[in-house]
Design a protein around this motif. Structure first.
Motif, PDB file in Angstrom:
ATOM      1  N   TRP A  43       0.875  -0.897   0.115  1.00 27.55           N
ATOM      2  CA  TRP A  43       0.376  -0.094  -0.172  1.00 27.55           C
ATOM      3  C   TRP A  43       0.745   0.676  -0.023  1.00 27.55           C
ATOM      4  CZ3 TRP A  43       1.579   2.796   4.059  1.00 27.55           C
ATOM      5  CH2 TRP A  43       2.273   1.941   5.192  1.00 27.55           C
ATOM      6  N   GLU A  46       0.980   3.585  -3.177  1.00 25.03           N
ATOM      7  CA  GLU A  46      -0.728   4.407  -3.418  1.00 25.03           C
ATOM      8  C   GLU A  46      -1.040   5.563  -2.218  1.00 25.03           C
ATOM      9  OE1 GLU A  46      -4.992   2.394  -3.013  1.00 25.03           O
ATOM     10  OE2 GLU A  46      -4.186   1.972  -4.831  1.00 25.03           O
ATOM     11  N   THR A  47      -0.520   4.798  -1.373  1.00 25.52           N
ATOM     12  CA  THR A  47      -0.787   5.962   0.436  1.00 25.52           C
ATOM     13  C   THR A  47       0.654   7.435   0.005  1.00 25.52           C
ATOM     14  OG1 THR A  47      -0.534   4.100   0.934  1.00 25.52           O
ATOM     15  CG2 THR A  47      -0.978   6.473   2.563  1.00 25.52           C
ATOM     16  N   THR A 121      -5.111  -0.253  -1.502  1.00 24.09           N
ATOM     17  CA  THR A 121      -5.510   0.213  -0.285  1.00 24.09           C
ATOM     18  C   THR A 121      -6.938  -0.116   0.310  1.00 24.09           C
ATOM     19  OG1 THR A 121      -5.624   2.295  -0.692  1.00 24.09           O
ATOM     20  CG2 THR A 121      -3.664   2.466   0.497  1.00 24.09           C
ATOM     21  N   PRO A 128      -9.226   9.980  -1.413  1.00 26.91           N
ATOM     22  CA  PRO A 128      -8.638  10.721  -2.457  1.00 26.91           C
ATOM     23  C   PRO A 128      -8.445  11.812  -3.279  1.00 26.91           C
ATOM     24  CG  PRO A 128      -8.707   8.180  -2.730  1.00 26.91           C
ATOM     25  CD  PRO A 128      -9.415   8.471  -1.565  1.00 26.91           C
TER      26      PRO A 128
END
Length: 171
Positions: A43, A46-47, A121, A128
């Motif tokens: 993750w 992406e995070t 995630t 987001p």
């Protein structure tokens, strides 16, 4: 009103600092895990990307206050003062209109993505996507408080902001 503006700036600065600090920690830990232990967090990329996008949108209003947005001032500085003010007011109105559209269409984008999940995630894509309307709303708030000073070209400097905060703490 000054207290609300000061609070807006302080909270906004803290949000941007937290988002960028989190990006640093996530990326650093993931690099250490990848090259030190041969594994990584699925993750993390992406995070970090989502947090970087949020930090960028949330920091735009702060950049406006500090004169950090891209502008070509050479021509503007050669205009007579009344015309320079008129052009800057027009620019402020254009920025405000654009950001208002970003709030509106950004909210629609959040609603569109709410029922879809992100790849790594597995959270709602709407979360987001909220960086767009939230960042644009923050920009609008900064613009409303700062418009008159923007037109005068009275940009803030980080040292001045920190000095104002210390003066207020003394009161």
């Amino acid at each position: 009103m000054d207290r609300i503006e000061t609070l807006l700036v302080q909270v906004n600065r803290a949000l941007v600092a937290l988002a960028l600090a989190a990006v640093f920690v996530i990326v650093f830990v993931n690099v250490v895990l990848r090259y030190g232990f041969g594994t990584s967090l699925a993750w993390a990329e992406e995070t970090a990307r989502f947090l970087m996008i949020f930090g960028t949108f949330a920091g735009a209003g702060l950049a406006l206050r500090q004169g950090g947005l891209v502008a070509i001032e050479m021509l503007l500085d050669r205009l007579p003062l009344p015309l320079r003010r008129l052009v800057r007011w027009a620019g402020a109105l254009a920025m405000g209109g654009f950001m208002a559209l970003l709030v509106w269409y950004g909210a629609a984008f959040v609603e569109f993505g709410w029922n879809k999940e992100t790849m790594a995630t597995q959270i709602s894509r709407g979360i987001p996507y909220m960086a767009i309307p939230v960042g644009a709303a923050l920009f609008l708030a900064h613009l409303l408080f700062f418009a008159r000073r923007y037109v005068e070209g009275a940009f803030e400097r980080v040292e001045e902001l920190e000095g104002e905060a210390s003066d207020e703490e003394r009161r």
